[in-house]
Design an enzyme around this catalytic site. Structure first.
Site: not given
Length: 393
Positions: A153, A181-183
């Site tokens: 991220d 960005n991950d989530m």
């Protein structure tokens, strides 16, 4: 039907994804977050973890709960866990069999090319099961010079441009201290999977869904990118403020800082009246939002001087009464204890009463999905690989 009976009936409706089985070949955050969303909506989620230590997120603490990081509980509650070595052909074959027998959806976020070398890629699995919805959660997408580069991220926040406009004027570049960005990629994965499942109802055919951290970062920066392409000017760093609306930021009061969001000229006129500086509303430098953006520095200095004259509680009450959007800047303990958070009943205990997690920010018919199982022990459900197993989660 009385309201109480109506609510009770709604609570006992099957969740939207009841009967759907998801196999999650993922670790860390992106695929597990997508799996958490789908699981909270009623899907059965079977998590595949590396033999040994399992998902890296199990060790992302302290704090730890029952030997696993609190973060792991937050993202993996309600799932089953199978631990295996995908590089072992026999174990990979067992997993293929499980997918063919039970899975409607596969989520995977291994490094580019990782699943294919184990015979678990989309083309390989969908050839045997055309109804399968298969979702790749990658770092930079499936094409381009970075397609095989590993991504995390913070790296993607940098490469995706987000860090370039984070922080205040003249300050060093900074990152958003949430793995957005991950989530976000997990959320886009869930959206793509739901769309593919909806179309499968009509066609019977599965779908390949591709999402990535970099594409998610580009979407978060969509407004800044559009502005740049329109005028050629790079976005500035405005701290708590925003590029295109002024005043729309935090202000220091006599004893604390508050957030004020003035989104139109009418609200600005009200703000000037409340602050005791009504002449600013008719000043040609500030009379429209465009003018205020162009003269941001001068205006903020004048408003800040007025805010510092009185305590935060006074301004919050006065601004609320005038209908001007505002609020305190709360710490997490204040958020957790806030009456609005409590009223929404979004903080939920896992079924084993080990952890409190944030539930889905969605309600159906006024009822929030209440599918908050416990986080699994590593390899607790390896028996599901048995071809004779009929267990449901």
């Amino acid at each position: 039907m009385s309201e109480d009976v109506t609510v009770q009936t709604r609570q006992h409706k099957p969740l939207p994804l009841a009967g759907i089985c998801v196999v999650e070949i993922g670790h860390s955050l992106a695929a597990p977050y997508a799996g958490m969303i789908l699981g909270s909506l009623g899907a059965q989620v079977i998590k595949i973890e590396n033999a040994g230590k399992g998902d890296y997120a199990r060790d992302w603490g302290p704090p730890f709960i029952d030997g696993a990081a609190a973060l792991f509980h937050a993202i993996n509650h309600g799932k089953s866990s199978i631990s295996m070595s995908l590089s072992n052909p026999e174990e990979a074959t067992l997993l293929k069999g499980l997918i063919e027998r039970r899975a409607d959806v596969v989520l995977q976020n291994l490094r580019a090319g990782g699943v294919e070398k184990y015979g678990l890629g989309a083309a390989q699995l969908m050839a045997d099961k055309p109804s399968l919805v298969y979702c790749n959660l990658g770092a930079f997408g499936t094409v381009g010079p970075l397609r095989e580069k590993p991504g995390y991220d913070p790296l993607v926040q940098a490469l995706g441009g987000l860090m370039s406009f984070m922080g205040g004027p003249g300050q060093p570049a900074s990152r958003i201290p949430v793995s957005i960005n991950d989530m976000g990629t997990g959320l886009w994965a869930a959206v793509g999977v739901l769309a593919a499942l909806f179309r499968r109802q009509l066609t019977g055919a599965g779908e390949l869904v591709d999402v990535s951290l970099y594409e998610t970062a580009l979407s978060w920066g969509g407004m800044q990118i559009a502005d740049y392409l329109a005028c050629g000017a790079l976005p500035g760093r405005w701290g708590s403020g925003t590029a295109g609306i002024v005043p729309h930021q935090a202000f220091d009061c006599a004893d604390a800082t508050i957030m004020v969001a003035v989104g139109n000229d009418g609200l600005f006129r009200k703000l000037c009246a409340v602050l005791g500086v009504p002449a600013l509303a008719d000043d040609s430098r500030f009379i429209t939002n465009g003018a205020r953006v162009s003269n941001r520095v001068a205006l903020i200095e004048l408003l800040q001087e007025a805010f510092r004259a009185k305590p935060a509680s006074y301004w919050l009450d006065t601004l609320d009464t005038a209908g001007i959007p505002c609020g305190p800047i709360q710490s997490i303990d204040q958020v957790v204890g806030h009456e609005q958070t409590q009223a929404l009943d979004i903080l939920r205990r896992t079924s084993d009463d080990a952890a409190t997690v944030v539930g889905l920010p969605i309600s159906f018919g006024g009822v929030r999905p209440d599918n908050i199982g416990r986080a699994p022990g590593l390899g607790e459900h390896n028996h599901l690989l048995d071809t004779t197993s009929q267990e449901t989660l």
